[in-house]
Design an enzyme around this catalytic site. Structure first.
Site, PDB file in Angstrom:
ATOM      1  N   CYS A   2       0.490  -1.723  -0.067  1.00 27.22           N
ATOM      2  CA  CYS A   2      -0.055   0.108   0.003  1.00 27.22           C
ATOM      3  C   CYS A   2       0.938   1.453  -0.437  1.00 27.22           C
ATOM      4  CB  CYS A   2      -0.907   0.328   1.052  1.00 27.22           C
ATOM      5  SG  CYS A   2      -1.502  -1.147   1.602  1.00 27.22           S
TER       6      CYS A   2
ATOM      7  N   ALA B 230      -4.667  -4.175  -2.175  1.00 26.03           N
ATOM      8  CA  ALA B 230      -4.812  -5.256  -2.054  1.00 26.03           C
ATOM      9  C   ALA B 230      -4.425  -7.030  -1.989  1.00 26.03           C
ATOM     10  CB  ALA B 230      -6.798  -5.908  -1.956  1.00 26.03           C
TER      11      ALA B 230
ATOM     12  N   GLY C  91       2.915  -3.175   3.188  1.00 24.46           N
ATOM     13  CA  GLY C  91       4.197  -3.944   3.221  1.00 24.46           C
ATOM     14  C   GLY C  91       3.082  -5.420   2.858  1.00 24.46           C
TER      15      GLY C  91
ATOM     16  N   VAL D 110      12.285 -10.783 -19.526  1.00 25.57           N
ATOM     17  CA  VAL D 110      12.484  -9.159 -19.911  1.00 25.57           C
ATOM     18  C   VAL D 110      13.409  -9.972 -21.575  1.00 25.57           C
ATOM     19  CG1 VAL D 110      14.512  -8.384 -19.054  1.00 25.57           C
ATOM     20  CG2 VAL D 110      12.260  -6.835 -20.373  1.00 25.57           C
TER      21      VAL D 110
END
Length: 610
Positions: free
Chosen positions: A2, A54, A80, A293
């Protein structure tokens, strides 16, 4: 995961509409970190804002979260993850606490009710928390031991502002947008002292630190530091212990109520984590996803073997659902991407195409997963950098990475500044002072050889200095797109153990990161187990370079204010070059200047550079 922010003022009534609007503006800056929900708690002397991503207890973990006691209300903001919180909750239940949710947030809140500020010592994970204890009108800010999650604060005449990112504090009228020479030194040196910030009057809560704010002022102390301890285990026991710690850490960090994955480059660190994650999830009847990647039509562009075949081999070997994220060269040069990167980091100092590609990679992964495991921290912990084994760099009487940066000076923004500003900054003297301060923190054992003392210093500097900049980058770029990246190699139990392993055991077979290979290499294909370390891939395309040079020419044509800070003569010379004749270091220098220009546009800082 968050974004948190808040304002404590002992002389204002923060419920007044204007002050509430300021708190709402601060909270809005954290929207990218928490796209799922927002919450605001405002009372007379405290305004607490939260944006939620969330991950655990999606339905029940809303914040701010509070408990009302006979003496008043205690309110928590938490960012966290606390790993293994189920065991802590069980202990609190035995002590008489009752829970309404399944979230780790509520465990932290009840932990504070039980232990007060000492709750920090009971928490294992990556977190930044703010507790407003209305019973005594006191704010407690807590940061995890390694500083994985950011937490900034700035003292005001009658309280404090705080937030997960500096932009939250700057959104308040009391936020100071001044950058002075100390701020520039912290920004440019890669020798940032713990707690320092780019912005005047703003600091970070120290890793492993607590900040307490009440009417008597601010008080900060450390509940954890990296300590030197004797290592008495032999090699087999050491290998077994490292393996056991890794398995336990990854098992805890794969707990999530939302989709999770691993970042898989095909190198040793990410491959070990992916193998361990696959094993942990298989025991729960699940299959892990992995992402790598790559660039359109290219390998890594540095004359080394492309990553993709190794990543695919690991994925096949351990049984992941693997996907390559292929990035377009010109998309990485898009000014909107640079703007997003600068805005996410609140700083002009980025790693150019590496940051752009990482941002685009995280953005693409975020379409499939909310949580990702990354191998960040392994090189610092297990000695994977070249300076650990290169005698001359090992003997360098400064931060060991500085010698490398000097060789690549064209890429450094500090080398592209005007001569007057470089003289005023005097970065060499600043770096020397910070190095001496950092070395003084290192504890040594009686009877330790001079060589072992040197290795210990390098390990300490890697874990407590350079790793912080990498963790900050990973956090900002991932949270900018609502992706939570977990870093198992930064678990404090693993760090405490491996840090104190003598170098002779860390390099027992003469290979880089011997201890990690020996502890978990059996999980990997032989080709990957023996593969040498490679850097994160750079963009090799000439069209990318051409776009950067044109953007540099545009700065010159418009007379952008950035030209007052940089050596515009150098820039005029560089933009005339052909892309194929522009070395990567020179190109990176242009990227730094472009980033500085974007930062000036976005933040409109007040520069006090004399």
């Amino acid at each position: 995961m968050c974004g948190i922010t808040g304002w404590v003022s002992f002389e204002r009534d923060l419920t007044e509409p204007g002050h509430r609007a300021d708190a709402e503006a601060m909270t809005a800056t954290m929207a990218c970190r928490g796209p799922d929900a927002e919450g605001l708690h405002v009372e007379r002397h405290a305004a607490l804002g939260h944006r939620r991503l969330a991950v655990i207890d999606v339905e029940g973990g809303a914040q701010p979260m509070s408990v009302r006691t006979d003496d008043g209300e205690v309110v928590l903001l938490h960012s966290g993850e606390v790993y293994g919180f189920e065991d802590l909750r069980a202990e609190l239940v035995r002590r008489g606490h009752r829970f309404r949710t399944r979230s780790d947030t509520e465990v932290v809140l009840h932990g504070y009710l039980e232990w007060g500020e000492a709750v920090a010592e009971h928490l294992d994970g990556m977190f930044a928390s703010a507790i407003w204890d209305g019973r005594v009108e006191r704010l407690v800010l807590v940061r995890d031991r390694l500083g994985i999650k950011p937490l900034y604060y700035a003292e005001t005449p009658d309280g404090v502002l705080f937030g997960s990112e500096s932009k939250a504090l700057l959104a308040n009228p009391l936020g100071d947008r001044t950058v002075d020479l100390d701020g520039m030194r912290a920004m440019l040196s890669l020798a940032v002292p713990p707690g320092a910030s780019l912005w005047r009057g703003m600091r970070e809560v120290l890793p492993g630190g607590l900040l307490v704010v009440d009417r008597d002022g601010l008080r900060e102390h450390r509940y954890w530091t990296l300590e030197t301890r004797p290592h008495t285990d032999d090699l087999p026991t050491t290998l077994e212990t490292v393996r056991g710690l890794l398995e336990d850490v990854v098992a805890h960090q794969t707990v999530s109520d939302v989709p999770r994955c691993t970042l898989l480059s095909g190198g040793l660190d990410s491959s070990v984590l992916t193998a361990l994650a696959a094993k942990a999830l298989a025991a729960r009847g699940e299959q892990v996803r992995s992402f790598a990647v790559d660039f359109v039509g290219e390998g890594d562009g540095l004359g080394a073997t492309p990553d993709s075949p190794f990543a695919t081999e690991v994925a096949d070997h351990v049984g992941t659902r693997h996907e390559r994220i292929v990035l377009d060269h010109l998309a990485m040069a898009d000014p909107s991407v640079r703007r997003a990167v600068i805005a996410s980091r609140d700083s002009p100092v980025t790693w150019g195409d590496i940051d752009s590609s990482m941002y685009l990679l995280f953005k693409a992964i975020g379409e499939h997963s909310t949580v990702a495991l990354s191998g960040e921290g392994a090189d610092e912990l297990f000695g994977g950098y070249e300076w650990f084994t290169h005698p001359e760099r090992r003997a360098h009487d400064s931060f060991p990475w500085m010698e490398v940066l000097v060789r690549r000076s064209q890429a450094q923004l500090s080398s592209r500044l005007s001569g007057e500003l470089r003289a005023a900054l005097d970065l060499p003297a600043f770096v020397d002072a910070q190095y001496a301060s950092a070395v003084a923190e290192v504890g040594h054992l009686d009877g330790e050889s001079e060589e072992e003392r040197r290795y210990r210093v390098m390990s300490y500097l890697a874990v407590t200095r350079i790793e912080r900049s990498l963790l900050e980058r990973k956090d900002r770029l991932s949270m900018a797109v609502g992706l939570e990246v977990r870093v198992p190699f930064c678990d404090h139990r693993l760090v405490e153990y491996v840090y104190n392993v003598p170098w002779a055991l860390k390099s027992y077979d003469g290979h880089e990161k011997s201890l990690l290979r020996g502890a978990a290499g059996d999980l990997l294909p032989a080709s990957v187990r023996e593969r040498r370390k490679l850097p994160y891939p750079a963009n090799p395309d000439h069209d990318y370079t051409r776009a950067l040079l044109q953007q540099g020419a545009d700065l010159l044509a418009e007379g952008h204010p950035v030209l007052e800070l940089v050596d515009d003569g150098w820039l005029r010379d560089v933009v005339r070059r052909e892309p194929a004749e522009t070395p990567l270091g020179v190109r990176a220098g242009v990227e730094r200047v472009l980033g500085l220009g974007v930062w000036l546009d976005l933040y409109q800082p007040r520069l006090v550079l004399d």
